[in-house]
Enzyme design. Structure first.
Site, PDB file in Angstrom:
ATOM      1  N   HIS A 231       0.788  -1.452   0.408  1.00  0.00           N
ATOM      2  CA  HIS A 231       0.031   0.052  -0.081  1.00  0.00           C
ATOM      3  C   HIS A 231       0.754   1.443  -0.102  1.00  0.00           C
ATOM      4  CE1 HIS A 231       0.524  -0.335   4.155  1.00  0.00           C
ATOM      5  NE2 HIS A 231       0.347   0.390   4.521  1.00  0.00           N
TER       6      HIS A 231
ATOM      7  N   ASP B  68       8.151  -7.125   7.946  1.00  0.00           N
ATOM      8  CA  ASP B  68       7.066  -6.558   7.849  1.00  0.00           C
ATOM      9  C   ASP B  68       7.498  -5.259   7.225  1.00  0.00           C
ATOM     10  OD1 ASP B  68       4.131  -5.814   8.539  1.00  0.00           O
ATOM     11  OD2 ASP B  68       4.754  -5.000  10.006  1.00  0.00           O
TER      12      ASP B  68
ATOM     13  N   HIS C  33       7.915  -2.257   2.062  1.00  0.00           N
ATOM     14  CA  HIS C  33       7.663  -1.177   1.600  1.00  0.00           C
ATOM     15  C   HIS C  33       9.266  -0.394   1.063  1.00  0.00           C
ATOM     16  CE1 HIS C  33       4.305  -1.722   3.044  1.00  0.00           C
ATOM     17  NE2 HIS C  33       4.468  -1.566   4.510  1.00  0.00           N
TER      18      HIS C  33
END
Ligand code: NAP
Length: 496
Positions: free
Chosen positions: A176, A233, A238
């Protein structure tokens, strides 16, 4: 925005935290924006036995909570809710998929977006059962939530098994972060202006820092986090994706594969961190009791679902290097952590110093370096630090900032990334989604750090509400540098 064809959004994990907090509110906004035509539907799927009314009551509560008072109105809610349904399916039971098939009867011509917002361990089974129940149509797309696996081998397995049911162009692996305005603005900035390109290289850039700092802890998800940690994570997806956008060569077109090919080349050019380099270039940390924004918070070890002797990292810092002609010798320092002093996601690009100090016969003995900072969270915008003459008869140099905030120019609305990405996958634009080869290469980059040859690295404690362990400062100090402060806007000096 382009009008969307009629679609069915089949949302597996419809009762989960992500769906309730992020995905359903994002769909509501798409509806309010007029992009969900009257024949389109959201079909939430989960294991819990709920009637449609019970499910609607659940999402009404979370929409009220996560949407602003201006966005949420009774009339809009009723119109959105009329297009939402709930189907109970236990994905481990192939028989349950018949109910889903029945709910989709007669709608095989609609775009079918199957969003798997469940644990990745269920992806393969879910896809197999979807195929067996004849739910996968040529117009189907499957969206896979991160993390895609927990290392390269498990990611390969998922890619292979999902790839046996869906063609690669039907698979949308979501990150995202890539949907956030400022992340996309990075592309606009780099490839929509001539100003930056001559600077965007070794010779001009001294180093790059990318920070994703959170004030939140594990928020009741300790059990999940224990098996994940900050490297899996945040870094594998990201942070490495941000590195790719920042460092990639200009693509030959905006075609999804032209962009994704260039990003992949960056991942492939990352110098492997292995052997002694793991110890020298990475730091792991775990928060201890402290205070964040004045509120006392417990140690990670005292969080529910966390082992008392856990060595899972809640903070990681590392020095990445890209072996290309453009970037050789320019370190990319990455850090991310929970329970940090401030919430901040930013990229800062520090330019090299001027070749010599012209003002040496004046009181000026030092110049702050030029720094371009791209702010991603919480505020969206860019800042440029540079030097000007302080008004007056004596030559004095003062450091100033030039800032651009999205809100000053555009009617900005919070966009957590999912809205853009949901729109793109309904539209069929794969540019902001990751391909299998990119996922596998980014896992390969972190696998050697996750499993160093000499055994796991120590995890250093840091006080909740601080900027992370002192060992992370030492990582930059060894190169004569310092992290950008998290709590204020001052530029940190960089020795030349
Ligand atoms: P969650 O709160 O634990 O929800 C899991 C969902 O999966 C629930 O809807 C649950 O349904 C459903 N589920 C579990 N077992 C099932 C089964 N056998 N059959 C059908 N449905 C089943 O998880 P989450 O936090 O929403 O996360 C979902 C995914 O998104 C995970 O892969 C996570 O890593 C990823 N993700 C989450 C976040 C976040 O902020 N939460 C952020 C990024 C990525 P029941 O409730 O009916 O059991």
């Amino acid at each position: 925005m382009q009008k969307l064809d009629t679609f069915d959004m089949v949302l597996f994990g419809g009762t989960g935290d992500l769906a309730l907090r992020k995905l359903v509110p994002a769909l509501y906004r798409r509806h309010v924006a007029g992009q969900m035509g009257p024949s389109s539907r959201v079909l939430a799927v989960a294991r819990t036995n709920l009637s449609r009314e019970e499910y609607l009551a659940q999402i009404e509560t979370t929409c009220r909570k996560h949407l602003s008072g201006e966005e949420f109105t009774e009339a809009r809610w009723r119109a959105f809710a009329a297009q939402v349904d709930y189907v109970r399916v236990d994905v481990t039971d192939p028989q349950d998929f018949r109910k889903l098939r029945a709910a989709l009867e007669g709608r095989d011509d609609a775009t079918r977006v199957i969003f798997l917002s469940t644990a990745p361990s269920l992806f393969t089974l879910t896809c197999d059962n979807l195929a067996a129940a004849d739910i996968v149509t040529p117009k189907s797309r499957v969206v896979l939530e991160k993390p895609l696996g927990h290392d390269r081998a498990s990611a390969d397995l998922i890619n292979r098994s999902v790839g046996a049911i869906f063609a690669e162009q039907q698979i949308y692996r979501i990150d995202h972060y890539l949907g956030k305005e400022t992340v996309q603005n990075l592309m606009a900035l780099r490839f929509g202006n001539t100003l930056f390109e001559p600077l965007w290289r070794r010779g001009r850039i001294r180093h790059v820092q990318i920070t994703i700092a959170e004030q939140l802890g594990v928020e009741g998800r300790g059990q999940f986090y224990e098996h994940t940690g900050a490297l899996r994570d945040m870094v594998q997806n990201h942070l490495l994706q941000l590195v790719c956008i920042l460092a990639m060569e200009p693509p030959t077109s905006s075609d999804p594969d032209a962009v994704r090919d260039e990003k992949l080349k960056v991942l492939r050019a990352l110098r492997p961190i292995m052997g002694n380099a793991v110890q020298n270039k990475t730091v792991r940390g775990q928060y201890r009791a402290g205070a964040v924004s004045g509120q006392p918070v417990p140690s990670y070890l005292d969080e529910a679902g966390v082992a008392a002797d856990s060595t899972t990292e809640t903070f990681v810092a590392l020095k990445a290097e890209i072996d290309t002609w453009r970037w050789a010798g320019v370190p990319f320092y990455l850090r991310t952590g929970k329970r940090m002093t401030a919430r901040r996601t930013e990229i800062s690009v520090q330019l090299k110093a001027v070749p010599f100090l012209l003002f040496r016969d004046t009181p000026v003995d030092k110049l702050v370096p030029n720094v371009l900072t791209l702010r991603i969270d919480p505020e969206h915008g860019t800042t440029f630090d540079f030097n000007v003459k302080v008004p007056g008869p004596v030559m004095q140099i003062g450091a100033v900032k030039s800032s651009f905030k999205y809100g000053d120019f555009f009617a900005e609305r919070p966009n957590v990334g999912y809205e853009t990405l949901l729109y793109d996958c309904m539209l069929g634009d794969e540019t902001l989604f990751q391909r299998a080869d990119s996922i596998e290469t980014s896992w390969a980059a972190v696998d050697s750090v996750l499993h160093p040859e000499g055994g796991p690295l120590p995890v250093h404690g840091y006080t909740a509400g601080s900027a992370g362990p002192k060992e992370a400062d030492a990582l930059l100090q060894a190169d004569g540098r310092a992290w950008r402060p998290l709590a204020d806007e001052h530029t940190q000096d960089d020795k030349n």
